[in-house]
Design a protein around this motif. Sequence first.
Motif, PDB file in Angstrom:
ATOM      1  N   THR A 188       1.668   7.394   7.551  1.00 22.65           N
ATOM      2  CA  THR A 188       2.137   6.045   7.859  1.00 22.65           C
ATOM      3  C   THR A 188       2.757   5.342   6.660  1.00 22.65           C
ATOM      4  OG1 THR A 188      -0.154   5.305   7.525  1.00 22.65           O
ATOM      5  CG2 THR A 188       0.563   5.675   9.788  1.00 22.65           C
ATOM      6  N   ASN A 189       2.358   5.705   5.426  1.00 21.95           N
ATOM      7  CA  ASN A 189       2.976   5.090   4.252  1.00 21.95           C
ATOM      8  C   ASN A 189       4.456   5.444   4.153  1.00 21.95           C
ATOM      9  OD1 ASN A 189       0.593   3.861   3.264  1.00 21.95           O
ATOM     10  ND2 ASN A 189      -0.086   5.797   2.407  1.00 21.95           N
ATOM     11  N   THR A 192       6.376   3.497   6.622  1.00 18.87           N
ATOM     12  CA  THR A 192       6.576   2.128   6.149  1.00 18.87           C
ATOM     13  C   THR A 192       7.804   2.030   5.256  1.00 18.87           C
ATOM     14  OG1 THR A 192       4.227   1.570   6.281  1.00 18.87           O
ATOM     15  CG2 THR A 192       5.561   0.277   4.757  1.00 18.87           C
ATOM     16  N   CYS A 193       7.913   2.944   4.284  1.00 17.89           N
ATOM     17  CA  CYS A 193       9.086   2.953   3.396  1.00 17.89           C
ATOM     18  C   CYS A 193      10.366   3.094   4.205  1.00 17.89           C
ATOM     19  CB  CYS A 193       8.987   4.105   2.397  1.00 17.89           C
ATOM     20  SG  CYS A 193       7.556   4.035   1.303  1.00 17.89           S
ATOM     21  N   CYS A 196      11.325  -0.032   6.338  1.00 17.69           N
ATOM     22  CA  CYS A 196      11.747  -1.154   5.499  1.00 17.69           C
ATOM     23  C   CYS A 196      13.161  -0.969   4.966  1.00 17.69           C
ATOM     24  CB  CYS A 196      10.773  -1.350   4.334  1.00 17.69           C
ATOM     25  SG  CYS A 196       9.206  -2.087   4.855  1.00 17.69           S
ATOM     26  N   ILE A 229       6.238  -0.951  13.947  1.00 24.99           N
ATOM     27  CA  ILE A 229       5.580  -1.428  12.729  1.00 24.99           C
ATOM     28  C   ILE A 229       4.129  -1.806  13.010  1.00 24.99           C
ATOM     29  CG2 ILE A 229       5.493  -3.373  11.106  1.00 24.99           C
ATOM     30  CD1 ILE A 229       8.557  -3.257  11.046  1.00 24.99           C
ATOM     31  N   THR A 234       0.048  -0.184   9.204  1.00 27.01           N
ATOM     32  CA  THR A 234      -0.100  -0.251   7.746  1.00 27.01           C
ATOM     33  C   THR A 234       0.080  -1.699   7.305  1.00 27.01           C
ATOM     34  OG1 THR A 234       2.256   0.198   7.361  1.00 27.01           O
ATOM     35  CG2 THR A 234       0.780   2.078   7.396  1.00 27.01           C
ATOM     36  N   ALA A 237       3.598  -2.572   5.773  1.00 30.17           N
ATOM     37  CA  ALA A 237       4.718  -2.768   6.694  1.00 30.17           C
ATOM     38  C   ALA A 237       4.634  -4.126   7.377  1.00 30.17           C
ATOM     39  CB  ALA A 237       4.744  -1.652   7.740  1.00 30.17           C
ATOM     40  N   THR A 240       5.219  -6.971   4.895  1.00 34.63           N
ATOM     41  CA  THR A 240       6.623  -6.980   4.469  1.00 34.63           C
ATOM     42  C   THR A 240       7.508  -7.594   5.538  1.00 34.63           C
ATOM     43  OG1 THR A 240       6.293  -5.002   3.102  1.00 34.63           O
ATOM     44  CG2 THR A 240       8.547  -5.566   3.676  1.00 34.63           C
ATOM     45  N   GLN A 479       7.635  -3.762  -0.369  1.00 29.98           N
ATOM     46  CA  GLN A 479       6.744  -2.712   0.130  1.00 29.98           C
ATOM     47  C   GLN A 479       6.452  -1.675  -0.942  1.00 29.98           C
ATOM     48  OE1 GLN A 479       7.314   0.774   0.931  1.00 29.98           O
ATOM     49  NE2 GLN A 479       9.276   0.655  -0.163  1.00 29.98           N
ATOM     50  N   ASN A 483       3.474   1.223  -2.126  1.00 28.03           N
ATOM     51  CA  ASN A 483       3.877   2.550  -1.671  1.00 28.03           C
ATOM     52  C   ASN A 483       4.648   3.260  -2.773  1.00 28.03           C
ATOM     53  OD1 ASN A 483       2.900   2.953   1.030  1.00 28.03           O
ATOM     54  ND2 ASN A 483       4.295   1.360   1.686  1.00 28.03           N
TER      55      ASN A 483
END
Length: 515
Positions: A188-189, A192-193, A196, A229, A234, A237, A240, A479, A483
Amino acid sequence: MDKSTNKIIDWVSINGTCLYILIMLVIFPVFNTQKLFNLDNDKTNFFLVATITYACIMLLAVVKTVLNWLKQDGLFLPPFKITPAAFALLLVLAVILSTIFSLNIHKSLFGVVSRNISSLCLLLGIMVFFAVRQYGVFHKIILWGWMAGSAIIYIIGIFCACGINIFYIQDGIIPSELALFLTPLSNTNCNTCYVCLALPPIIVLYMTCKDRFSQILYGVYIYVAILFIYLIKTDAAILTIIFGMILLGYFALESPDWAERYVHIAGIYFGTKLTIKVLLFFFEKKMLPFKGAALLLMKNEILILDLLCCLLLIVILRWHSGLLREKLAGIRKQLLFATFAAGLLFILCILYANIMSSRLTQDSVLQRLVLTDKTFNERGYMWRVTGSALANAPLGRKLVGCGLNCQVNFLGKSTYFPNGKIFNDPHCEILQITLNMGLIGLIGYFGLLISTLVNALKNWRKSNSQIIVAFTLALFLVQGLTNACAIYHLPLLFIFLGFANGKGFTTNNLKLKSA
Protein backbone atom coordinates in the motif's frame (compact mmCIF):
# COMPACT_ATOMS: atom_id res chain seq x y z
CA MET A 1 23.17 16.87 -41.29
CA ASP A 2 20.73 18.09 -43.92
CA LYS A 3 17.20 19.23 -43.14
CA SER A 4 15.51 16.00 -44.28
CA THR A 5 17.75 13.89 -42.01
CA ASN A 6 17.03 16.21 -39.07
CA LYS A 7 13.30 15.89 -39.70
CA ILE A 8 13.51 12.10 -39.75
CA ILE A 9 15.50 12.04 -36.50
CA ASP A 10 13.04 14.43 -34.82
CA TRP A 11 10.08 12.34 -36.04
CA VAL A 12 11.62 9.14 -34.67
CA SER A 13 12.54 10.81 -31.37
CA ILE A 14 9.12 12.40 -30.80
CA ASN A 15 7.11 9.30 -31.71
CA GLY A 16 9.53 6.94 -29.96
CA THR A 17 9.17 9.07 -26.82
CA CYS A 18 5.38 8.99 -27.10
CA LEU A 19 5.37 5.20 -27.47
CA TYR A 20 7.72 4.73 -24.52
CA ILE A 21 5.62 7.00 -22.30
CA LEU A 22 2.43 5.13 -23.18
CA ILE A 23 4.11 1.80 -22.36
CA MET A 24 5.25 3.10 -18.99
CA LEU A 25 1.89 4.69 -18.16
CA VAL A 26 -0.41 1.87 -19.31
CA ILE A 27 1.46 -1.46 -19.29
CA PHE A 28 4.16 -0.96 -16.63
CA PRO A 29 1.80 -0.36 -13.63
CA VAL A 30 -0.18 -3.59 -14.17
CA PHE A 31 2.66 -5.83 -15.41
CA ASN A 32 3.39 -8.92 -13.29
CA THR A 33 4.36 -12.48 -14.13
CA GLN A 34 3.33 -14.45 -11.04
CA LYS A 35 0.32 -12.73 -9.51
CA LEU A 36 1.79 -10.55 -6.72
CA PHE A 37 4.94 -12.64 -6.28
CA ASN A 38 8.33 -11.52 -7.55
CA LEU A 39 7.01 -7.99 -8.14
CA ASP A 40 10.30 -6.23 -7.42
CA ASN A 41 12.12 -8.17 -10.13
CA ASP A 42 9.15 -7.90 -12.50
CA LYS A 43 9.00 -4.12 -12.33
CA THR A 44 12.78 -3.66 -12.44
CA ASN A 45 13.23 -5.97 -15.44
CA PHE A 46 10.32 -4.41 -17.33
CA PHE A 47 11.69 -0.92 -16.71
CA LEU A 48 15.22 -1.89 -17.76
CA VAL A 49 14.16 -3.63 -20.99
CA ALA A 50 11.75 -0.86 -22.02
CA THR A 51 14.10 1.98 -21.12
CA ILE A 52 17.27 0.50 -22.66
CA THR A 53 15.28 -0.14 -25.86
CA TYR A 54 14.10 3.47 -25.75
CA ALA A 55 17.69 4.64 -25.19
CA CYS A 56 18.77 2.78 -28.34
CA ILE A 57 16.02 4.53 -30.32
CA MET A 58 17.23 7.88 -28.99
CA LEU A 59 20.85 7.29 -30.07
CA LEU A 60 20.18 9.10 -33.35
CA ALA A 61 19.04 12.17 -31.43
CA VAL A 62 22.18 12.01 -29.25
CA VAL A 63 24.42 11.79 -32.34
CA LYS A 64 22.60 14.75 -33.88
CA THR A 65 23.07 16.84 -30.72
CA VAL A 66 26.78 15.98 -30.46
CA LEU A 67 27.44 16.76 -34.15
CA ASN A 68 25.64 20.10 -33.88
CA TRP A 69 27.71 20.94 -30.79
CA LEU A 70 30.98 19.98 -32.52
CA LYS A 71 30.15 22.28 -35.43
CA GLN A 72 30.07 25.31 -33.13
CA ASP A 73 33.14 27.52 -33.07
CA GLY A 74 35.25 26.94 -29.99
CA LEU A 75 32.87 24.22 -28.71
CA PHE A 76 30.86 26.87 -26.90
CA LEU A 77 29.39 25.84 -23.55
CA PRO A 78 26.31 27.69 -22.27
CA PRO A 79 26.73 29.66 -19.03
CA PHE A 80 25.95 27.71 -15.88
CA LYS A 81 22.56 28.42 -14.31
CA ILE A 82 20.84 26.94 -11.28
CA THR A 83 17.99 25.12 -13.04
CA PRO A 84 16.19 21.79 -12.60
CA ALA A 85 18.47 20.37 -15.32
CA ALA A 86 21.54 21.43 -13.31
CA PHE A 87 20.20 19.61 -10.25
CA ALA A 88 19.53 16.55 -12.43
CA LEU A 89 23.19 16.57 -13.52
CA LEU A 90 24.23 16.89 -9.86
CA LEU A 91 22.06 13.86 -9.13
CA VAL A 92 23.90 11.94 -11.87
CA LEU A 93 27.18 12.83 -10.16
CA ALA A 94 25.77 11.69 -6.82
CA VAL A 95 24.69 8.34 -8.28
CA ILE A 96 28.13 7.75 -9.81
CA LEU A 97 30.02 8.71 -6.64
CA SER A 98 27.72 6.73 -4.34
CA THR A 99 28.16 3.67 -6.57
CA ILE A 100 31.96 3.93 -6.81
CA PHE A 101 32.30 4.34 -3.04
CA SER A 102 29.40 2.05 -2.11
CA LEU A 103 29.71 -0.79 0.36
CA ASN A 104 28.86 -3.23 -2.44
CA ILE A 105 29.29 -1.95 -6.01
CA HIS A 106 27.49 -4.87 -7.68
CA LYS A 107 24.49 -4.61 -5.37
CA SER A 108 24.38 -0.83 -5.76
CA LEU A 109 24.54 -0.96 -9.55
CA PHE A 110 22.30 -3.93 -10.31
CA GLY A 111 20.69 -5.05 -7.05
CA VAL A 112 16.98 -5.47 -6.42
CA VAL A 113 16.32 -5.20 -2.68
CA SER A 114 12.64 -4.98 -1.81
CA ARG A 115 11.17 -1.77 -3.30
CA ASN A 116 14.52 0.02 -3.59
CA ILE A 117 16.07 1.21 -6.84
CA SER A 118 19.49 0.39 -8.28
CA SER A 119 22.01 2.90 -9.63
CA LEU A 120 21.36 1.66 -13.16
CA CYS A 121 17.61 2.25 -12.81
CA LEU A 122 18.10 5.72 -11.37
CA LEU A 123 20.55 6.73 -14.13
CA LEU A 124 18.10 5.52 -16.77
CA GLY A 125 15.34 7.44 -15.00
CA ILE A 126 17.37 10.66 -15.23
CA MET A 127 18.00 9.91 -18.92
CA VAL A 128 14.23 9.64 -19.38
CA PHE A 129 13.85 13.04 -17.71
CA PHE A 130 16.18 14.70 -20.26
CA ALA A 131 14.63 12.84 -23.22
CA VAL A 132 11.03 13.69 -22.29
CA ARG A 133 12.11 17.25 -21.51
CA GLN A 134 13.38 17.59 -25.08
CA TYR A 135 10.98 15.45 -27.12
CA GLY A 136 7.91 14.75 -24.95
CA VAL A 137 4.59 16.24 -26.08
CA PHE A 138 1.69 15.91 -23.63
CA HIS A 139 -1.21 15.49 -26.02
CA LYS A 140 -4.58 13.79 -25.57
CA ILE A 141 -3.27 10.28 -26.34
CA ILE A 142 -0.81 10.57 -23.45
CA LEU A 143 -3.56 11.94 -21.20
CA TRP A 144 -5.94 9.06 -21.94
CA GLY A 145 -3.10 6.58 -21.44
CA TRP A 146 -2.29 8.25 -18.11
CA MET A 147 -5.90 7.87 -17.00
CA ALA A 148 -6.39 4.35 -18.36
CA GLY A 149 -3.30 2.83 -16.73
CA SER A 150 -3.98 4.34 -13.33
CA ALA A 151 -7.74 3.60 -13.49
CA ILE A 152 -6.97 -0.11 -13.94
CA ILE A 153 -4.83 0.00 -10.79
CA TYR A 154 -7.61 1.76 -8.85
CA ILE A 155 -10.27 -0.73 -9.93
CA ILE A 156 -8.11 -3.75 -9.05
CA GLY A 157 -7.39 -2.23 -5.63
CA ILE A 158 -11.06 -1.45 -4.96
CA PHE A 159 -12.17 -5.01 -5.79
CA CYS A 160 -9.43 -6.59 -3.66
CA ALA A 161 -10.16 -4.24 -0.73
CA CYS A 162 -13.81 -5.34 -0.93
CA GLY A 163 -12.79 -8.99 -0.62
CA ILE A 164 -13.06 -9.84 -4.34
CA ASN A 165 -9.87 -11.46 -5.64
CA ILE A 166 -10.18 -10.00 -9.15
CA PHE A 167 -8.15 -11.88 -11.81
CA TYR A 168 -7.00 -14.12 -8.89
CA ILE A 169 -4.26 -11.55 -8.33
CA GLN A 170 -4.04 -12.21 -4.57
CA ASP A 171 -3.62 -15.98 -4.87
CA GLY A 172 -1.03 -17.20 -2.38
CA ILE A 173 -1.03 -14.06 -0.22
CA ILE A 174 -1.37 -15.02 3.45
CA PRO A 175 -4.54 -13.66 5.12
CA SER A 176 -2.65 -11.22 7.37
CA GLU A 177 -1.15 -9.48 4.30
CA LEU A 178 -4.23 -9.29 2.08
CA ALA A 179 -4.80 -5.67 3.13
CA LEU A 180 -1.21 -4.77 2.15
CA PHE A 181 -1.04 -6.26 -1.36
CA LEU A 182 -4.04 -5.03 -3.32
CA THR A 183 -2.59 -4.17 -6.74
CA PRO A 184 0.38 -5.00 -9.01
CA LEU A 185 2.12 -1.96 -7.48
CA SER A 186 3.29 -3.98 -4.48
CA ASN A 187 2.21 -2.90 -1.00
CA THR A 188 0.00 0.00 0.00
CA ASN A 189 2.93 2.41 0.49
CA CYS A 190 3.88 2.08 -3.18
CA ASN A 191 0.23 2.56 -4.15
CA THR A 192 0.26 5.78 -2.11
CA CYS A 193 3.29 7.15 -3.98
CA TYR A 194 1.69 6.22 -7.30
CA VAL A 195 -1.72 7.77 -6.69
CA CYS A 196 -0.12 10.99 -5.38
CA LEU A 197 1.48 11.37 -8.83
CA ALA A 198 -1.36 10.07 -11.00
CA LEU A 199 -4.40 11.77 -9.44
CA PRO A 200 -3.43 15.47 -8.93
CA PRO A 201 -3.13 16.35 -12.67
CA ILE A 202 -6.66 15.08 -13.32
CA ILE A 203 -8.04 17.07 -10.37
CA VAL A 204 -6.58 20.26 -11.85
CA LEU A 205 -7.88 19.36 -15.32
CA TYR A 206 -11.36 18.91 -13.86
CA MET A 207 -11.19 22.35 -12.27
CA THR A 208 -9.91 24.14 -15.39
CA CYS A 209 -11.25 22.25 -18.42
CA LYS A 210 -13.90 23.73 -20.72
CA ASP A 211 -15.28 20.63 -22.44
CA ARG A 212 -18.35 19.15 -20.71
CA PHE A 213 -17.62 15.53 -21.70
CA SER A 214 -14.04 15.77 -20.41
CA GLN A 215 -15.30 17.25 -17.16
CA ILE A 216 -17.63 14.27 -16.61
CA LEU A 217 -14.84 11.82 -17.44
CA TYR A 218 -12.41 13.53 -15.07
CA GLY A 219 -15.09 13.59 -12.36
CA VAL A 220 -15.66 9.83 -12.59
CA TYR A 221 -11.91 9.27 -12.50
CA ILE A 222 -11.52 11.42 -9.36
CA TYR A 223 -14.38 9.56 -7.66
CA VAL A 224 -12.76 6.16 -8.34
CA ALA A 225 -9.30 7.41 -7.29
CA ILE A 226 -10.46 8.85 -3.95
CA LEU A 227 -12.43 5.65 -3.29
CA PHE A 228 -9.19 3.75 -3.92
CA ILE A 229 -7.26 6.02 -1.55
CA TYR A 230 -9.66 5.33 1.32
CA LEU A 231 -9.77 1.59 0.64
CA ILE A 232 -5.99 1.13 0.62
CA LYS A 233 -6.16 2.68 4.10
CA THR A 234 -2.71 4.29 4.35
CA ASP A 235 -2.53 7.33 6.59
CA ALA A 236 -0.05 9.02 4.21
CA ALA A 237 -2.43 8.85 1.22
CA ILE A 238 -5.47 10.04 3.16
CA LEU A 239 -3.68 12.91 4.90
CA THR A 240 -2.03 13.95 1.61
CA ILE A 241 -5.37 14.16 -0.21
CA ILE A 242 -6.77 16.30 2.62
CA PHE A 243 -3.71 18.56 2.34
CA GLY A 244 -4.34 18.59 -1.41
CA MET A 245 -7.91 19.81 -0.96
CA ILE A 246 -6.63 22.72 1.15
CA LEU A 247 -3.89 23.61 -1.35
CA LEU A 248 -6.27 23.33 -4.32
CA GLY A 249 -8.46 25.92 -2.65
CA TYR A 250 -5.59 28.42 -3.00
CA PHE A 251 -5.78 28.14 -6.79
CA ALA A 252 -9.59 27.81 -6.88
CA LEU A 253 -10.01 31.30 -5.41
CA GLU A 254 -8.61 32.72 -8.66
CA SER A 255 -11.97 32.73 -10.49
CA PRO A 256 -15.68 32.05 -9.84
CA ASP A 257 -15.67 29.15 -12.33
CA TRP A 258 -12.73 27.46 -10.66
CA ALA A 259 -14.28 28.00 -7.24
CA GLU A 260 -17.47 26.32 -8.41
CA ARG A 261 -15.54 23.33 -9.75
CA TYR A 262 -13.69 23.18 -6.44
CA VAL A 263 -17.04 22.76 -4.69
CA HIS A 264 -17.79 19.91 -7.12
CA ILE A 265 -14.52 18.19 -6.16
CA ALA A 266 -15.37 18.59 -2.47
CA GLY A 267 -18.75 17.01 -3.24
CA ILE A 268 -17.06 14.09 -5.02
CA TYR A 269 -14.81 13.61 -1.98
CA PHE A 270 -17.87 13.54 0.30
CA GLY A 271 -19.67 11.19 -2.11
CA THR A 272 -16.86 8.62 -2.00
CA LYS A 273 -17.09 8.48 1.78
CA LEU A 274 -20.85 7.95 1.58
CA THR A 275 -20.21 5.14 -0.92
CA ILE A 276 -17.87 3.44 1.54
CA LYS A 277 -20.52 3.79 4.26
CA VAL A 278 -23.00 1.99 2.00
CA LEU A 279 -20.46 -0.72 1.17
CA LEU A 280 -19.74 -1.22 4.88
CA PHE A 281 -23.46 -1.50 5.62
CA PHE A 282 -24.01 -4.30 3.09
CA PHE A 283 -20.61 -6.03 2.83
CA GLU A 284 -18.71 -5.22 6.04
CA LYS A 285 -17.81 -8.87 6.69
CA LYS A 286 -16.22 -9.27 3.24
CA MET A 287 -14.34 -5.95 3.24
CA LEU A 288 -10.88 -5.64 4.73
CA PRO A 289 -11.05 -3.78 8.09
CA PHE A 290 -10.42 -0.04 8.34
CA LYS A 291 -7.71 1.34 10.61
CA GLY A 292 -5.80 4.52 11.48
CA ALA A 293 -6.80 7.75 9.75
CA ALA A 294 -9.23 5.94 7.44
CA LEU A 295 -11.18 4.57 10.41
CA LEU A 296 -11.22 7.98 12.12
CA LEU A 297 -12.39 9.86 9.01
CA MET A 298 -15.21 7.39 8.38
CA LYS A 299 -16.88 8.18 11.71
CA ASN A 300 -20.36 9.70 11.48
CA GLU A 301 -19.26 12.87 13.28
CA ILE A 302 -16.54 13.48 10.66
CA LEU A 303 -19.00 12.84 7.85
CA ILE A 304 -21.31 15.50 9.28
CA LEU A 305 -18.32 17.87 9.48
CA ASP A 306 -17.51 17.11 5.82
CA LEU A 307 -21.06 17.99 4.85
CA LEU A 308 -20.90 21.25 6.79
CA CYS A 309 -17.62 22.13 5.04
CA CYS A 310 -19.26 21.54 1.64
CA LEU A 311 -22.16 23.82 2.61
CA LEU A 312 -19.70 26.45 3.85
CA LEU A 313 -17.90 26.37 0.50
CA ILE A 314 -21.19 26.97 -1.29
CA VAL A 315 -21.90 29.95 0.99
CA ILE A 316 -18.44 31.40 0.27
CA LEU A 317 -19.01 30.94 -3.46
CA ARG A 318 -22.50 32.50 -3.53
CA TRP A 319 -22.19 35.18 -0.84
CA HIS A 320 -23.03 38.52 -2.47
CA SER A 321 -22.02 37.27 -5.93
CA GLY A 322 -18.63 36.00 -4.78
CA LEU A 323 -17.63 39.00 -2.66
CA LEU A 324 -16.35 36.78 0.15
CA ARG A 325 -14.35 34.70 -2.34
CA GLU A 326 -12.70 37.87 -3.68
CA LYS A 327 -11.73 38.98 -0.17
CA LEU A 328 -10.23 35.57 0.60
CA ALA A 329 -8.35 35.70 -2.71
CA GLY A 330 -6.83 39.00 -1.60
CA ILE A 331 -5.28 37.49 1.54
CA ARG A 332 -4.57 33.95 0.34
CA LYS A 333 -0.81 34.54 0.08
CA GLN A 334 -0.73 35.60 3.71
CA LEU A 335 -2.82 32.54 4.65
CA LEU A 336 -0.50 30.24 2.69
CA PHE A 337 2.60 31.80 4.28
CA ALA A 338 1.09 31.45 7.76
CA THR A 339 0.27 27.79 7.08
CA PHE A 340 3.78 27.14 5.77
CA ALA A 341 5.34 28.91 8.77
CA ALA A 342 3.18 26.88 11.17
CA GLY A 343 4.20 23.64 9.45
CA LEU A 344 7.88 24.58 9.53
CA LEU A 345 7.63 25.50 13.21
CA PHE A 346 5.98 22.16 13.94
CA ILE A 347 8.80 20.28 12.17
CA LEU A 348 11.44 22.27 14.09
CA CYS A 349 9.67 21.46 17.35
CA ILE A 350 9.73 17.75 16.47
CA LEU A 351 13.47 17.90 15.70
CA TYR A 352 14.20 19.82 18.91
CA ALA A 353 12.07 17.46 21.01
CA ASN A 354 13.87 14.38 19.68
CA ILE A 355 17.35 15.90 19.99
CA MET A 356 16.67 17.07 23.57
CA SER A 357 14.43 14.14 24.56
CA SER A 358 16.69 13.08 27.45
CA ARG A 359 16.30 16.52 29.08
CA LEU A 360 12.51 16.81 28.71
CA THR A 361 10.25 16.15 31.67
CA GLN A 362 7.38 13.69 31.36
CA ASP A 363 4.75 16.43 31.68
CA SER A 364 6.38 18.60 28.97
CA VAL A 365 4.26 19.36 25.89
CA LEU A 366 7.29 18.66 23.68
CA GLN A 367 7.54 15.16 25.17
CA ARG A 368 4.52 14.23 23.07
CA LEU A 369 6.52 14.96 19.90
CA VAL A 370 9.30 12.51 20.74
CA LEU A 371 9.35 9.58 18.32
CA THR A 372 8.83 6.12 19.74
CA ASP A 373 9.33 2.71 18.15
CA LYS A 374 5.59 2.55 17.35
CA THR A 375 5.17 6.06 15.84
CA PHE A 376 3.47 5.95 12.39
CA ASN A 377 3.31 2.16 12.15
CA GLU A 378 6.86 1.63 13.47
CA ARG A 379 8.34 4.35 11.26
CA GLY A 380 9.55 6.03 14.44
CA TYR A 381 12.01 3.20 15.02
CA MET A 382 13.26 3.30 11.42
CA TRP A 383 13.68 7.09 11.50
CA ARG A 384 15.54 7.11 14.82
CA VAL A 385 17.90 4.31 13.77
CA THR A 386 18.63 5.84 10.36
CA GLY A 387 19.03 9.37 11.70
CA SER A 388 21.42 8.19 14.42
CA ALA A 389 23.50 6.19 11.90
CA LEU A 390 23.79 9.19 9.57
CA ALA A 391 24.74 11.52 12.43
CA ASN A 392 27.55 9.18 13.52
CA ALA A 393 28.77 8.37 9.98
CA PRO A 394 32.18 9.63 8.74
CA LEU A 395 32.18 12.83 6.65
CA GLY A 396 32.76 10.86 3.44
CA ARG A 397 29.65 8.74 4.01
CA LYS A 398 27.65 11.86 4.83
CA LEU A 399 28.65 13.30 1.44
CA VAL A 400 28.23 10.27 -0.87
CA GLY A 401 26.16 7.81 1.19
CA CYS A 402 26.56 4.06 1.42
CA GLY A 403 25.30 3.28 -2.09
CA LEU A 404 21.86 2.40 -3.41
CA ASN A 405 20.58 -0.92 -2.06
CA CYS A 406 23.39 -1.00 0.53
CA GLN A 407 21.53 0.42 3.54
CA VAL A 408 21.23 -3.00 5.21
CA ASN A 409 25.02 -3.41 4.96
CA PHE A 410 25.50 0.06 6.44
CA LEU A 411 23.01 -0.19 9.30
CA GLY A 412 23.88 -3.78 10.21
CA LYS A 413 21.92 -5.19 13.13
CA SER A 414 20.05 -1.88 13.48
CA THR A 415 17.91 -2.84 10.48
CA TYR A 416 16.11 -5.35 12.69
CA PHE A 417 13.09 -4.32 14.72
CA PRO A 418 12.96 -5.48 18.36
CA ASN A 419 10.52 -8.19 17.21
CA GLY A 420 13.04 -9.57 14.69
CA LYS A 421 11.55 -8.14 11.48
CA ILE A 422 13.86 -6.35 9.06
CA PHE A 423 13.26 -3.07 7.24
CA ASN A 424 14.89 -2.42 3.86
CA ASP A 425 14.32 1.34 3.71
CA PRO A 426 13.61 4.05 6.30
CA HIS A 427 10.18 4.93 4.81
CA CYS A 428 11.14 8.58 4.35
CA GLU A 429 12.55 9.97 1.11
CA ILE A 430 14.78 12.50 2.87
CA LEU A 431 16.44 9.81 4.98
CA GLN A 432 16.54 7.28 2.14
CA ILE A 433 18.23 9.61 -0.35
CA THR A 434 20.73 10.86 2.27
CA LEU A 435 21.51 7.31 3.38
CA ASN A 436 22.00 6.02 -0.18
CA MET A 437 23.59 9.01 -1.95
CA GLY A 438 24.64 11.39 0.81
CA LEU A 439 24.20 15.13 0.95
CA ILE A 440 25.18 15.47 -2.74
CA GLY A 441 22.32 13.18 -3.73
CA LEU A 442 19.95 14.93 -1.32
CA ILE A 443 20.67 18.31 -2.93
CA GLY A 444 20.45 16.90 -6.46
CA TYR A 445 17.20 14.96 -5.98
CA PHE A 446 15.24 17.47 -3.94
CA GLY A 447 16.80 20.36 -5.85
CA LEU A 448 15.29 18.88 -9.04
CA LEU A 449 11.84 18.52 -7.46
CA ILE A 450 11.75 21.77 -5.49
CA SER A 451 13.20 23.98 -8.25
CA THR A 452 10.55 22.59 -10.63
CA LEU A 453 7.90 23.32 -8.00
CA VAL A 454 9.18 26.89 -7.43
CA ASN A 455 9.20 27.62 -11.18
CA ALA A 456 5.63 26.37 -11.44
CA LEU A 457 4.46 28.52 -8.52
CA LYS A 458 6.04 31.55 -10.18
CA ASN A 459 4.29 30.95 -13.52
CA TRP A 460 0.95 29.34 -12.70
CA ARG A 461 -1.02 32.42 -13.74
CA LYS A 462 0.67 32.42 -17.16
CA SER A 463 -0.07 28.77 -17.86
CA ASN A 464 -2.68 26.56 -16.25
CA SER A 465 -0.45 23.54 -16.88
CA GLN A 466 1.90 24.95 -14.24
CA ILE A 467 -0.90 24.50 -11.68
CA ILE A 468 -0.70 20.79 -12.49
CA VAL A 469 3.05 20.85 -11.87
CA ALA A 470 2.82 22.78 -8.61
CA PHE A 471 -0.12 20.81 -7.23
CA THR A 472 1.32 17.40 -8.12
CA LEU A 473 4.83 18.01 -6.82
CA ALA A 474 3.54 19.57 -3.59
CA LEU A 475 1.47 16.47 -2.85
CA PHE A 476 4.27 14.12 -3.87
CA LEU A 477 6.76 15.86 -1.58
CA VAL A 478 4.32 15.69 1.35
CA GLN A 479 3.69 11.96 1.01
CA GLY A 480 7.45 11.42 0.59
CA LEU A 481 7.93 12.41 4.23
CA THR A 482 6.56 9.00 5.24
CA ASN A 483 7.30 6.96 2.09
CA ALA A 484 10.40 6.00 0.14
CA CYS A 485 11.39 6.32 -3.52
CA ALA A 486 10.80 2.99 -5.29
CA ILE A 487 10.91 1.39 -8.73
CA TYR A 488 7.09 1.26 -8.73
CA HIS A 489 6.70 5.00 -9.34
CA LEU A 490 10.21 6.04 -10.47
CA PRO A 491 9.29 6.01 -14.23
CA LEU A 492 6.18 8.14 -13.72
CA LEU A 493 8.08 10.63 -11.56
CA PHE A 494 10.83 11.28 -14.10
CA ILE A 495 8.37 11.34 -17.02
CA PHE A 496 6.32 13.93 -15.16
CA LEU A 497 9.43 15.99 -14.33
CA GLY A 498 10.43 15.84 -17.99
CA PHE A 499 7.05 17.21 -19.06
CA ALA A 500 7.11 19.83 -16.30
CA ASN A 501 10.46 21.20 -17.51
CA GLY A 502 9.94 20.70 -21.24
CA LYS A 503 8.21 22.49 -24.08
CA GLY A 504 5.55 19.84 -24.69
CA PHE A 505 3.60 20.41 -21.47
CA THR A 506 1.64 23.46 -22.59
CA THR A 507 -1.88 24.81 -22.46
CA ASN A 508 -2.08 24.45 -26.23
CA ASN A 509 -1.54 20.69 -26.01
CA LEU A 510 -3.95 20.18 -23.13
CA LYS A 511 -6.42 22.89 -24.17
CA LEU A 512 -6.56 24.13 -20.60
CA LYS A 513 -8.78 27.16 -20.30
CA SER A 514 -10.97 28.65 -17.65
CA ALA A 515 -14.28 26.84 -17.43
